[in-house]
Scaffold this motif. Structure first.
Motif, PDB file in Angstrom:
ATOM      1  N   ASN A  34       0.842  -1.201   0.000  1.00 17.71           N
ATOM      2  CA  ASN A  34       0.000   0.000   0.000  1.00 17.71           C
ATOM      3  C   ASN A  34       0.880   1.255   0.000  1.00 17.71           C
ATOM      4  O   ASN A  34       1.367   1.704   1.046  1.00 17.71           O
ATOM      5  N   PHE A  58       6.507  -3.570  -2.969  1.00 21.46           N
ATOM      6  CA  PHE A  58       6.945  -4.966  -2.814  1.00 21.46           C
ATOM      7  C   PHE A  58       5.738  -5.822  -2.464  1.00 21.46           C
ATOM      8  O   PHE A  58       5.080  -5.600  -1.450  1.00 21.46           O
ATOM      9  N   SER A 134       8.555 -14.231  13.501  1.00 24.07           N
ATOM     10  CA  SER A 134       7.734 -15.431  13.454  1.00 24.07           C
ATOM     11  C   SER A 134       6.625 -15.276  14.500  1.00 24.07           C
ATOM     12  O   SER A 134       6.083 -14.174  14.665  1.00 24.07           O
TER      13      SER A 134
HETATM   14  N1  NAP Z   1      -0.117  -8.834  15.917  1.00 20.38           N
HETATM   15  C1  NAP Z   1       0.176  -9.925  16.589  1.00 20.38           C
HETATM   16  O1  NAP Z   1      -0.454 -10.261  17.626  1.00 20.38           O
HETATM   17  C2  NAP Z   1       1.325 -10.808  16.165  1.00 20.38           C
HETATM   18  C3  NAP Z   1       1.712 -11.855  17.005  1.00 20.38           C
HETATM   19  C4  NAP Z   1       2.769 -12.670  16.624  1.00 20.38           C
HETATM   20  C5  NAP Z   1       3.430 -12.447  15.421  1.00 20.38           C
HETATM   21  N2  NAP Z   1       3.021 -11.426  14.613  1.00 20.38           N
HETATM   22  C6  NAP Z   1       3.749 -11.239  13.364  1.00 20.38           C
HETATM   23  O2  NAP Z   1       4.405  -9.990  13.408  1.00 20.38           O
HETATM   24  C7  NAP Z   1       4.544  -9.460  12.080  1.00 20.38           C
HETATM   25  C8  NAP Z   1       4.011  -8.044  12.054  1.00 20.38           C
HETATM   26  O3  NAP Z   1       2.645  -8.111  12.422  1.00 20.38           O
HETATM   27  P1  NAP Z   1       1.703  -6.849  12.651  1.00 20.38           P
HETATM   28  O4  NAP Z   1       0.781  -7.233  13.741  1.00 20.38           O
HETATM   29  O5  NAP Z   1       2.513  -5.601  12.742  1.00 20.38           O
HETATM   30  O6  NAP Z   1       0.904  -6.877  11.284  1.00 20.38           O
HETATM   31  P2  NAP Z   1       0.007  -5.814  10.513  1.00 20.38           P
HETATM   32  O7  NAP Z   1       0.032  -4.484  11.193  1.00 20.38           O
HETATM   33  O8  NAP Z   1      -1.301  -6.477  10.277  1.00 20.38           O
HETATM   34  O9  NAP Z   1       0.782  -5.673   9.143  1.00 20.38           O
HETATM   35  C9  NAP Z   1       1.018  -6.748   8.312  1.00 20.38           C
HETATM   36  C10 NAP Z   1       1.556  -6.147   7.017  1.00 20.38           C
HETATM   37  O10 NAP Z   1       1.963  -7.215   6.186  1.00 20.38           O
HETATM   38  C11 NAP Z   1       1.956  -6.704   4.871  1.00 20.38           C
HETATM   39  N3  NAP Z   1       1.740  -7.781   3.919  1.00 20.38           N
HETATM   40  C12 NAP Z   1       0.837  -8.784   3.956  1.00 20.38           C
HETATM   41  N4  NAP Z   1       0.943  -9.535   2.860  1.00 20.38           N
HETATM   42  C13 NAP Z   1       1.956  -8.997   2.120  1.00 20.38           C
HETATM   43  C14 NAP Z   1       2.532  -9.324   0.872  1.00 20.38           C
HETATM   44  N5  NAP Z   1       2.084 -10.350   0.133  1.00 20.38           N
HETATM   45  N6  NAP Z   1       3.549  -8.565   0.416  1.00 20.38           N
HETATM   46  C15 NAP Z   1       4.007  -7.499   1.132  1.00 20.38           C
HETATM   47  N7  NAP Z   1       3.477  -7.130   2.315  1.00 20.38           N
HETATM   48  C16 NAP Z   1       2.466  -7.877   2.789  1.00 20.38           C
HETATM   49  C17 NAP Z   1       0.786  -5.713   4.777  1.00 20.38           C
HETATM   50  O11 NAP Z   1       1.273  -4.627   4.003  1.00 20.38           O
HETATM   51  P3  NAP Z   1       0.330  -3.621   3.152  1.00 20.38           P
HETATM   52  O12 NAP Z   1      -0.432  -2.854   4.213  1.00 20.38           O
HETATM   53  O13 NAP Z   1       1.307  -2.773   2.411  1.00 20.38           O
HETATM   54  O14 NAP Z   1      -0.550  -4.467   2.296  1.00 20.38           O
HETATM   55  C18 NAP Z   1       0.513  -5.365   6.240  1.00 20.38           C
HETATM   56  O15 NAP Z   1       0.616  -3.986   6.480  1.00 20.38           O
HETATM   57  C19 NAP Z   1       3.801 -10.419  11.173  1.00 20.38           C
HETATM   58  O16 NAP Z   1       4.712 -11.314  10.589  1.00 20.38           O
HETATM   59  C20 NAP Z   1       2.879 -11.166  12.115  1.00 20.38           C
HETATM   60  O17 NAP Z   1       2.524 -12.438  11.621  1.00 20.38           O
HETATM   61  C21 NAP Z   1       2.000 -10.589  14.945  1.00 20.38           C
END
Ligand code: NAP
Length: 243
Positions: A34, A58, A134
């Protein structure tokens, strides 16, 4: 230092970008899908910390452009934060493999595909560090999110192997294992306050892990012990639990 942030629109990624911009005055490559949101985040970082923040389109799903994307970076990054992820919908994934596949591919296959390109370059240069985000969900499968958990578990194993491969070249690979984080990924969920980290807390843990060359970091720290307990529950009991 040049830092590449993959999935830079993630709330955690933005907090990590802020932390590295503030402490290390890094030049940032902010990569995500985005572009409108990404531009705003880059502006915020440039204004607040006086760093260069370049925005790049990307999409991890786009296999064709992966290598070209990385090779277009000049200079090449000194470090990478792999932050993109997709929680998905467990019930939907049980009904349609398309959703299951998206969860598996976004969190594992596509992450591995881009990290392999980066690893090869870092290995050749004998320089760099990789932070892979992860999840503790990958430590034991639960009925509420086992597609996501399986993909993150596979990612953790991959990062472990990559660390083993690259450590001899002086390249550190750090596995970050968050529990709950208050981000747009978990928006609307009833998260237990005491167990939930803010993106800034996770960013702080990631930064300390980078400074101290750590290998595996649970965030918040007590998830290491929570997961040790969860993993120690015998299967006959675990399979009857509603988790
Ligand atoms: N939140 C939790 O409780 C939690 C817990 C454990 C682990 N994690 C991990 O921590 C990491 C960060 O999480 P978060 O909570 O900060 O997530 P988030 O705010 O929901 O953001 C995830 C981002 O991933 C990007 N994304 C998804 N698919 C993509 C693709 N195909 N190519 C490029 N970008 C992509 C999106 O980018 P765009 O907006 O540009 O589309 C989105 O902004 C993730 O790996 C998540 O699995 C999160």
């Amino acid at each position: 230092m040049n830092l590449l942030v993959l999935g830079a629109n993630s709330d955690v990624a933005h907090a990590v970008s802020k932390k590295f911009a503030k402490e290390e005055k890094v030049n940032l490559y902010l990569a995500s899908r985005n572009m409108e949101v990404l531009e705003k985040k880059a502006q915020d970082l440039q204004t607040r910390f006086g760093v260069n923040a370049k925005v790049l389109f990307f999409d991890a799903e786009d296999g064709q452009s992966r290598k070209d994307f990385y090779e277009s970076l000049d200079p090449r990054p000194d470090g990478v934060i792999l932050a993109f992820g997709y929680l998905g919908d467990q019930e939907k994934a049980q009904d349609s493999f398309e959703e299951a596949e998206k969860i598996i591919n976004t969190n594992f296959t596509h992450a591995v595909a881009i990290l392999e390109v980066i690893a090869k370059d870092f290995e050749k240069r004998g320089h760099g560090f990789i932070v892979g985000i992860s999840s503790v969900a990958g430590e034991r499968g639960r009925k509420s999110n086992y597609f996501y958990g399986a993909a993150k578990g596979a990612l953790s194993i991959y990062l472990s192997g990559l660390r083993n491969r690259l450590s001899g070249r002086g390249i550190n690979v750090i596995t970050i294992l968050p529990g709950f984080i208050d981000t747009k990924m978990t928006e609307g969920m009833d998260l237990p306050g005491a167990l939930t980290a803010s993106p800034d807390e996770v960013a702080e843990d990631i930064y300390v892990a980078f400074k101290k060359n750590k290998s595996i970091v649970y965030t918040k720290w007590f998830w290491k012990w929570v997961m040790a307990i969860i993993k120690s529950i015998p299967e006959p009991i675990f399979k009857r639990m509603s988790l």
